[in-house]
Design an enzyme around this catalytic site. Structure first.
Site, PDB file in Angstrom:
ATOM      1  N   ASN A  13      52.908  39.890 -11.859  1.00  0.00           N
ATOM      2  CA  ASN A  13      53.259  40.170 -12.968  1.00  0.00           C
ATOM      3  C   ASN A  13      53.196  41.940 -12.704  1.00  0.00           C
ATOM      4  O   ASN A  13      53.269  42.514 -13.657  1.00  0.00           O
ATOM      5  CB  ASN A  13      52.319  40.196 -14.051  1.00  0.00           C
ATOM      6  CG  ASN A  13      52.392  38.490 -14.699  1.00  0.00           C
ATOM      7  OD1 ASN A  13      53.460  38.125 -15.021  1.00  0.00           O
ATOM      8  ND2 ASN A  13      51.177  38.055 -14.714  1.00  0.00           N
ATOM      9  N   LYS A  17      55.999  46.096  -7.953  1.00  0.00           N
ATOM     10  CA  LYS A  17      56.181  45.322  -7.092  1.00  0.00           C
ATOM     11  C   LYS A  17      57.468  44.313  -7.125  1.00  0.00           C
ATOM     12  O   LYS A  17      58.141  44.126  -6.165  1.00  0.00           O
ATOM     13  CB  LYS A  17      54.985  44.222  -6.867  1.00  0.00           C
ATOM     14  CG  LYS A  17      54.915  43.480  -5.511  1.00  0.00           C
ATOM     15  CD  LYS A  17      53.667  42.606  -5.411  1.00  0.00           C
ATOM     16  CE  LYS A  17      52.285  43.301  -5.469  1.00  0.00           C
ATOM     17  NZ  LYS A  17      51.158  42.237  -5.068  1.00  0.00           N
ATOM     18  N   ASP A  73      50.209  38.673  -1.151  1.00  0.00           N
ATOM     19  CA  ASP A  73      48.867  39.576  -1.191  1.00  0.00           C
ATOM     20  C   ASP A  73      48.939  40.572  -0.022  1.00  0.00           C
ATOM     21  O   ASP A  73      49.462  40.485   0.869  1.00  0.00           O
ATOM     22  CB  ASP A  73      47.729  38.783  -0.920  1.00  0.00           C
ATOM     23  CG  ASP A  73      46.509  39.478  -1.732  1.00  0.00           C
ATOM     24  OD1 ASP A  73      46.623  40.108  -2.541  1.00  0.00           O
ATOM     25  OD2 ASP A  73      45.319  39.068  -1.064  1.00  0.00           O
ATOM     26  N   THR A  74      48.558  42.024  -0.740  1.00  0.00           N
ATOM     27  CA  THR A  74      48.828  42.988   0.318  1.00  0.00           C
ATOM     28  C   THR A  74      47.139  43.779   0.179  1.00  0.00           C
ATOM     29  O   THR A  74      46.393  43.726  -0.561  1.00  0.00           O
ATOM     30  CB  THR A  74      49.683  44.215  -0.466  1.00  0.00           C
ATOM     31  OG1 THR A  74      50.884  43.582  -0.264  1.00  0.00           O
ATOM     32  CG2 THR A  74      49.647  45.371   0.262  1.00  0.00           C
ATOM     33  N   GLY A 154      49.580  52.187  -6.406  1.00  0.00           N
ATOM     34  CA  GLY A 154      48.376  51.937  -5.739  1.00  0.00           C
ATOM     35  C   GLY A 154      47.807  53.054  -4.784  1.00  0.00           C
ATOM     36  O   GLY A 154      47.884  54.069  -5.231  1.00  0.00           O
ATOM     37  N   LYS A 176      60.807  54.449   1.592  1.00  0.00           N
ATOM     38  CA  LYS A 176      59.486  53.761   1.627  1.00  0.00           C
ATOM     39  C   LYS A 176      59.834  52.111   2.139  1.00  0.00           C
ATOM     40  O   LYS A 176      59.332  51.724   2.896  1.00  0.00           O
ATOM     41  CB  LYS A 176      58.867  53.571   0.446  1.00  0.00           C
ATOM     42  CG  LYS A 176      57.585  53.028   0.453  1.00  0.00           C
ATOM     43  CD  LYS A 176      56.940  52.481  -0.787  1.00  0.00           C
ATOM     44  CE  LYS A 176      55.861  51.535  -0.832  1.00  0.00           C
ATOM     45  NZ  LYS A 176      55.140  51.323  -2.034  1.00  0.00           N
ATOM     46  N   HIS A 181      55.151  47.760   4.793  1.00  0.00           N
ATOM     47  CA  HIS A 181      54.630  46.471   4.858  1.00  0.00           C
ATOM     48  C   HIS A 181      55.526  45.485   4.115  1.00  0.00           C
ATOM     49  O   HIS A 181      55.741  44.625   4.569  1.00  0.00           O
ATOM     50  CB  HIS A 181      53.110  46.369   4.704  1.00  0.00           C
ATOM     51  CG  HIS A 181      52.896  47.231   3.314  1.00  0.00           C
ATOM     52  ND1 HIS A 181      53.099  48.556   3.239  1.00  0.00           N
ATOM     53  CD2 HIS A 181      52.408  46.827   2.194  1.00  0.00           C
ATOM     54  CE1 HIS A 181      52.693  48.925   1.986  1.00  0.00           C
ATOM     55  NE2 HIS A 181      52.208  47.848   1.174  1.00  0.00           N
TER      56      HIS A 181
END
Length: 197
Positions: A13, A17, A73-74, A154, A176, A181
């Site tokens: 959500n 991202k 997941d980061t 973040g 970026k 990642h």
């Protein structure tokens, strides 16, 4: 690629991202959000690893919808902090996703530290026709001594990727995404999806 493969549920959500990943996927895929498929509850993230959390989220969505989906997941792993915040990156300072509080706590915990090396890791878990796959992307860098930049989200204002002199938050989204990642993990995902066509 057949039509069925073009639509994928992305288990997030997080609007930032979602935008990042959609840009990386391009026009070949249409991302469907959790809300669009009727999932409004918080998805459990109780695993002790990034891989575990990504799989847990993807399995939850697949069990609810039966549709092809992926989750990620980061974590930010800081060497001087023994790999913390790691799997707890989003909830480092509080139970919510309070980016400002997380950054303040990270700077506080690194006060006086000479060793500031770190890495971002993203793990993507994909479920296609009930079969699970995982992909990883990582980028090495260092943690700055103060926040710089207003792009991204973040820990981006604190993370300086290796070979750069500016933070992720000082870069354009395109710059970026080219080295991030998440960009690298999504590139692996896209490469795999294209082999299924």
């Amino acid at each position: 690629m057949n039509r069925r493969m073009k639509k994928l549920i992305f288990a997030t959500n997080n609007a930032h991202k979602l935008g990042e990943v959609q840009a990386l996927l391009g026009d070949d895929f249409e991302l469907v959000t959790l809300r669009e498929c009727g999932i409004t509850e918080d998805i459990p993230e109780t695993a002790e690893t990034l891989e575990g959390n990504a799989l847990q989220k993807a399995r939850y969505v697949y069990s609810k919808t039966g549709l092809d989906c992926f989750a990620d997941d980061t974590g930010l792993e800081v060497d001087a902090l023994g790999g913390a915040p790691g799997v707890h990156s989003a909830r480092y300072a509080t139970d919510g996703h309070d980016f400002a509080a997380n950054n303040r706590l990270l700077l506080k915990n690194l006060e006086g530290a000479q060793e500031r090396t770190a890495r971002f890791r993203t793990v993507i878990a994909l479920i296609i026709d009930g079969v699970e796959y995982t992909f990883e992307g990582r980028v090495e860098g260092t943690i700055a001594t103060e926040e710089s930049g207003s792009e991204g989200f973040g820990y981006d204002p604190l993370f300086v990727p290796s070979g750069e002199i500016i933070t992720f938050a000082q870069m354009s989204a395109e710059a970026k995404n080219a080295i991030s990642h998440r960009g690298r993990a999504v590139a692996e995902l896209v490469k795999f999806l294209k082999t299924l066509s």
